[in-house]
Design a protein around this motif. Structure first.
Motif, PDB file in Angstrom:
ATOM      1  N   GLY A 201      15.460   2.123 -39.637  1.00 34.70           N
ATOM      2  CA  GLY A 201      14.656   3.124 -40.390  1.00 34.70           C
ATOM      3  C   GLY A 201      13.353   2.769 -40.681  1.00 34.70           C
ATOM      4  O   GLY A 201      12.725   1.970 -40.287  1.00 34.70           O
ATOM      5  N   ARG A 202      12.772   3.336 -41.736  1.00 38.59           N
ATOM      6  CA  ARG A 202      11.501   3.142 -41.917  1.00 38.59           C
ATOM      7  C   ARG A 202      11.147   1.930 -42.908  1.00 38.59           C
ATOM      8  O   ARG A 202      11.941   1.838 -43.766  1.00 38.59           O
ATOM      9  CB  ARG A 202      10.560   4.421 -42.668  1.00 38.59           C
ATOM     10  CG  ARG A 202       9.106   4.297 -43.023  1.00 38.59           C
ATOM     11  CD  ARG A 202       8.531   5.591 -43.390  1.00 38.59           C
ATOM     12  NE  ARG A 202       7.238   5.180 -44.081  1.00 38.59           N
ATOM     13  CZ  ARG A 202       6.708   5.788 -45.072  1.00 38.59           C
ATOM     14  NH1 ARG A 202       7.383   6.917 -45.652  1.00 38.59           N
ATOM     15  NH2 ARG A 202       5.666   5.366 -45.613  1.00 38.59           N
ATOM     16  N   TRP A 203      10.166   1.148 -42.647  1.00 35.68           N
ATOM     17  CA  TRP A 203       9.796  -0.029 -43.475  1.00 35.68           C
ATOM     18  C   TRP A 203       8.056   0.044 -43.673  1.00 35.68           C
ATOM     19  O   TRP A 203       7.458   0.399 -42.685  1.00 35.68           O
ATOM     20  CB  TRP A 203      10.080  -1.341 -42.586  1.00 35.68           C
ATOM     21  CG  TRP A 203      11.735  -1.710 -42.844  1.00 35.68           C
ATOM     22  CD1 TRP A 203      12.553  -1.251 -41.738  1.00 35.68           C
ATOM     23  CD2 TRP A 203      12.405  -2.398 -43.595  1.00 35.68           C
ATOM     24  NE1 TRP A 203      13.922  -1.653 -42.147  1.00 35.68           N
ATOM     25  CE2 TRP A 203      13.845  -2.267 -43.090  1.00 35.68           C
ATOM     26  CE3 TRP A 203      12.080  -2.767 -44.953  1.00 35.68           C
ATOM     27  CZ2 TRP A 203      14.691  -3.076 -44.052  1.00 35.68           C
ATOM     28  CZ3 TRP A 203      13.121  -3.492 -45.605  1.00 35.68           C
ATOM     29  CH2 TRP A 203      14.231  -3.442 -45.257  1.00 35.68           C
ATOM     30  N   ASN A 204       7.648  -0.482 -44.575  1.00 35.21           N
ATOM     31  CA  ASN A 204       6.533  -0.503 -44.928  1.00 35.21           C
ATOM     32  C   ASN A 204       6.221  -2.077 -44.789  1.00 35.21           C
ATOM     33  O   ASN A 204       6.843  -2.754 -45.830  1.00 35.21           O
ATOM     34  CB  ASN A 204       5.877  -0.082 -46.306  1.00 35.21           C
ATOM     35  CG  ASN A 204       5.851   1.462 -46.333  1.00 35.21           C
ATOM     36  OD1 ASN A 204       6.217   2.057 -45.259  1.00 35.21           O
ATOM     37  ND2 ASN A 204       5.538   2.246 -47.389  1.00 35.21           N
TER      38      ASN A 204
ATOM     39  N   THR B 265      -1.101  -8.526 -35.636  1.00 36.78           N
ATOM     40  CA  THR B 265      -0.104  -7.609 -34.925  1.00 36.78           C
ATOM     41  C   THR B 265       1.223  -7.788 -35.070  1.00 36.78           C
ATOM     42  O   THR B 265       1.576  -8.745 -35.707  1.00 36.78           O
ATOM     43  CB  THR B 265      -0.597  -7.565 -33.645  1.00 36.78           C
ATOM     44  OG1 THR B 265      -0.601  -9.069 -32.925  1.00 36.78           O
ATOM     45  CG2 THR B 265      -2.031  -7.287 -33.045  1.00 36.78           C
ATOM     46  N   TYR B 266       2.182  -7.028 -34.611  1.00 38.87           N
ATOM     47  CA  TYR B 266       3.491  -7.192 -34.643  1.00 38.87           C
ATOM     48  C   TYR B 266       4.059  -6.648 -33.314  1.00 38.87           C
ATOM     49  O   TYR B 266       3.613  -5.910 -32.526  1.00 38.87           O
ATOM     50  CB  TYR B 266       4.027  -6.540 -35.952  1.00 38.87           C
ATOM     51  CG  TYR B 266       4.253  -4.901 -35.826  1.00 38.87           C
ATOM     52  CD1 TYR B 266       5.289  -4.288 -35.165  1.00 38.87           C
ATOM     53  CD2 TYR B 266       3.171  -4.159 -36.081  1.00 38.87           C
ATOM     54  CE1 TYR B 266       5.391  -3.009 -35.151  1.00 38.87           C
ATOM     55  CE2 TYR B 266       3.162  -2.914 -36.098  1.00 38.87           C
ATOM     56  CZ  TYR B 266       4.145  -2.126 -35.680  1.00 38.87           C
ATOM     57  OH  TYR B 266       4.393  -0.850 -35.329  1.00 38.87           O
ATOM     58  N   LYS B 267       5.245  -7.185 -33.058  1.00 34.42           N
ATOM     59  CA  LYS B 267       6.120  -6.568 -32.119  1.00 34.42           C
ATOM     60  C   LYS B 267       7.582  -6.665 -32.433  1.00 34.42           C
ATOM     61  O   LYS B 267       7.991  -7.765 -33.027  1.00 34.42           O
ATOM     62  CB  LYS B 267       5.772  -7.379 -30.590  1.00 34.42           C
ATOM     63  CG  LYS B 267       6.227  -8.896 -30.638  1.00 34.42           C
ATOM     64  CD  LYS B 267       5.684  -9.417 -29.085  1.00 34.42           C
ATOM     65  CE  LYS B 267       6.148 -10.898 -29.198  1.00 34.42           C
ATOM     66  NZ  LYS B 267       5.619 -11.525 -27.914  1.00 34.42           N
ATOM     67  N   LYS B 268       8.591  -5.719 -31.736  1.00 35.70           N
ATOM     68  CA  LYS B 268       9.983  -6.003 -32.091  1.00 35.70           C
ATOM     69  C   LYS B 268      10.644  -6.804 -30.667  1.00 35.70           C
ATOM     70  O   LYS B 268      10.264  -6.362 -29.754  1.00 35.70           O
ATOM     71  CB  LYS B 268      10.451  -4.491 -32.061  1.00 35.70           C
ATOM     72  CG  LYS B 268       9.959  -3.726 -32.998  1.00 35.70           C
ATOM     73  CD  LYS B 268      10.211  -2.338 -32.877  1.00 35.70           C
ATOM     74  CE  LYS B 268       9.613  -1.293 -34.035  1.00 35.70           C
ATOM     75  NZ  LYS B 268      10.329  -0.042 -34.038  1.00 35.70           N
ATOM     76  N   THR B 269      11.301  -7.562 -31.114  1.00 33.79           N
ATOM     77  CA  THR B 269      12.028  -8.254 -30.179  1.00 33.79           C
ATOM     78  C   THR B 269      13.510  -8.329 -30.622  1.00 33.79           C
ATOM     79  O   THR B 269      13.893  -7.838 -31.500  1.00 33.79           O
ATOM     80  CB  THR B 269      11.419 -10.038 -30.331  1.00 33.79           C
ATOM     81  OG1 THR B 269      11.944 -10.566 -31.469  1.00 33.79           O
ATOM     82  CG2 THR B 269      10.292  -9.999 -29.860  1.00 33.79           C
TER      83      THR B 269
ATOM     84  N   LYS C 207      -1.470  -3.997 -43.892  1.00 32.50           N
ATOM     85  CA  LYS C 207      -0.442  -2.999 -44.083  1.00 32.50           C
ATOM     86  C   LYS C 207       0.000  -2.132 -43.073  1.00 32.50           C
ATOM     87  O   LYS C 207      -0.878  -1.637 -42.315  1.00 32.50           O
ATOM     88  CB  LYS C 207      -1.249  -2.049 -45.354  1.00 32.50           C
ATOM     89  CG  LYS C 207      -1.085  -2.502 -46.580  1.00 32.50           C
ATOM     90  CD  LYS C 207      -1.560  -1.370 -47.622  1.00 32.50           C
ATOM     91  CE  LYS C 207      -1.603  -2.019 -49.201  1.00 32.50           C
ATOM     92  NZ  LYS C 207      -2.224  -0.766 -49.916  1.00 32.50           N
ATOM     93  N   LYS C 208       1.366  -2.109 -42.712  1.00 38.54           N
ATOM     94  CA  LYS C 208       1.512  -0.938 -41.478  1.00 38.54           C
ATOM     95  C   LYS C 208       2.936  -0.536 -41.925  1.00 38.54           C
ATOM     96  O   LYS C 208       3.688  -0.879 -42.736  1.00 38.54           O
ATOM     97  CB  LYS C 208       1.942  -1.941 -40.478  1.00 38.54           C
ATOM     98  CG  LYS C 208       2.026  -1.414 -39.222  1.00 38.54           C
ATOM     99  CD  LYS C 208       0.857  -0.796 -38.819  1.00 38.54           C
ATOM    100  CE  LYS C 208       0.787  -0.179 -37.290  1.00 38.54           C
ATOM    101  NZ  LYS C 208      -0.407   0.786 -36.875  1.00 38.54           N
ATOM    102  N   GLU C 209       3.110   0.839 -41.331  1.00 35.98           N
ATOM    103  CA  GLU C 209       4.310   1.474 -41.783  1.00 35.98           C
ATOM    104  C   GLU C 209       5.090   1.525 -40.302  1.00 35.98           C
ATOM    105  O   GLU C 209       4.529   1.956 -39.379  1.00 35.98           O
ATOM    106  CB  GLU C 209       4.134   2.969 -42.227  1.00 35.98           C
ATOM    107  CG  GLU C 209       3.394   3.065 -43.702  1.00 35.98           C
ATOM    108  CD  GLU C 209       2.947   4.334 -43.961  1.00 35.98           C
ATOM    109  OE1 GLU C 209       3.426   5.369 -43.334  1.00 35.98           O
ATOM    110  OE2 GLU C 209       2.639   4.492 -45.018  1.00 35.98           O
TER     111      GLU C 209
ATOM    112  N   VAL D 216       4.760 -12.164 -46.923  1.00 34.78           N
ATOM    113  CA  VAL D 216       5.136 -10.940 -46.281  1.00 34.78           C
ATOM    114  C   VAL D 216       6.118 -10.019 -47.325  1.00 34.78           C
ATOM    115  O   VAL D 216       7.076 -10.776 -47.846  1.00 34.78           O
ATOM    116  CB  VAL D 216       5.672 -11.263 -45.143  1.00 34.78           C
ATOM    117  CG1 VAL D 216       5.945 -10.010 -44.433  1.00 34.78           C
ATOM    118  CG2 VAL D 216       4.553 -12.016 -44.043  1.00 34.78           C
ATOM    119  N   PHE D 217       5.725  -8.975 -47.765  1.00 39.39           N
ATOM    120  CA  PHE D 217       6.687  -8.006 -48.349  1.00 39.39           C
ATOM    121  C   PHE D 217       6.861  -7.230 -47.488  1.00 39.39           C
ATOM    122  O   PHE D 217       6.083  -6.141 -47.156  1.00 39.39           O
ATOM    123  CB  PHE D 217       5.714  -7.619 -49.802  1.00 39.39           C
ATOM    124  CG  PHE D 217       6.645  -6.841 -50.556  1.00 39.39           C
ATOM    125  CD1 PHE D 217       7.827  -7.384 -51.253  1.00 39.39           C
ATOM    126  CD2 PHE D 217       6.290  -5.666 -50.876  1.00 39.39           C
ATOM    127  CE1 PHE D 217       8.604  -6.323 -51.918  1.00 39.39           C
ATOM    128  CE2 PHE D 217       6.921  -4.799 -51.645  1.00 39.39           C
ATOM    129  CZ  PHE D 217       8.304  -5.152 -52.073  1.00 39.39           C
TER     130      PHE D 217
END
Length: 148
Positions: A125-128, A67-71, A143-145, A92-93
């Motif tokens: 902006g958008r990141w993959n 999972t991921y989260k923004k901090t 994979k996550k956008e 991680v790319f």
């Protein structure tokens, strides 16, 4: 001088073709309208596609996936708690579809189950995100956008 309708049609065609040629030449020569492929080695990555599908299938069999989260410090990628961090390896790319100059790759180096990607590396902006990782010899892919 009087212009008949036949001459008017020819002039209209010439003006229209001139406009189209100007538009094409401008689009091809101006760097502002850069139109590169999303990835540089498109065909090479296409050959890897089945391997990626297998890795994603392996990831779906996990009881708990990444999972991921923004901090405030940046983006934190959280690996499953039930896995030993010493046995996790990979990379991680992160790539930005709008501008390949901001793409980057980093190895997975964990001291706990979290991997921090610093805020200064990520523009709005958008990141993959592609997390290609291994655990006990088995390959996984996440994979996550996201929009940062």
């Amino acid at each position: 001088m009087k212009i008949n309708w036949g001459t008017g049609i020819v002039i209209a065609f010439i003006v229209f073709i001139s406009f189209i040629m100007y538009f094409i030449i401008t689009m091809m020569t101006n760097n502002k309208y850069d139109h590169d492929l999303v990835v540089e080695d498109y065909y090479k990555q296409e050959l890897q596609f089945q391997k990626d599908i297998d890795k994603e299938t392996n990831a779906k069999t996990l009881t708990e996936n990444i999972t991921y989260k923004k901090t405030e410090e940046g983006l934190v990628i959280i690996f499953p708690e039930n896995l030993l961090i010493n046995n996790i390896s990979g990379k991680v790319f992160l790539y930005r579809p709008s501008n390949k100059q901001f793409d980057f790759e980093m190895p997975i180096s964990l001291s706990n189950h979290n991997l921090l990607i610093p805020d200064k590396r990520l523009l709005d902006g958008r990141w993959n995100i592609n997390v290609d990782w291994q655990y006990n010899g088995k390959n996984y892919l996440y994979k996550k956008e996201i929009t940062y």
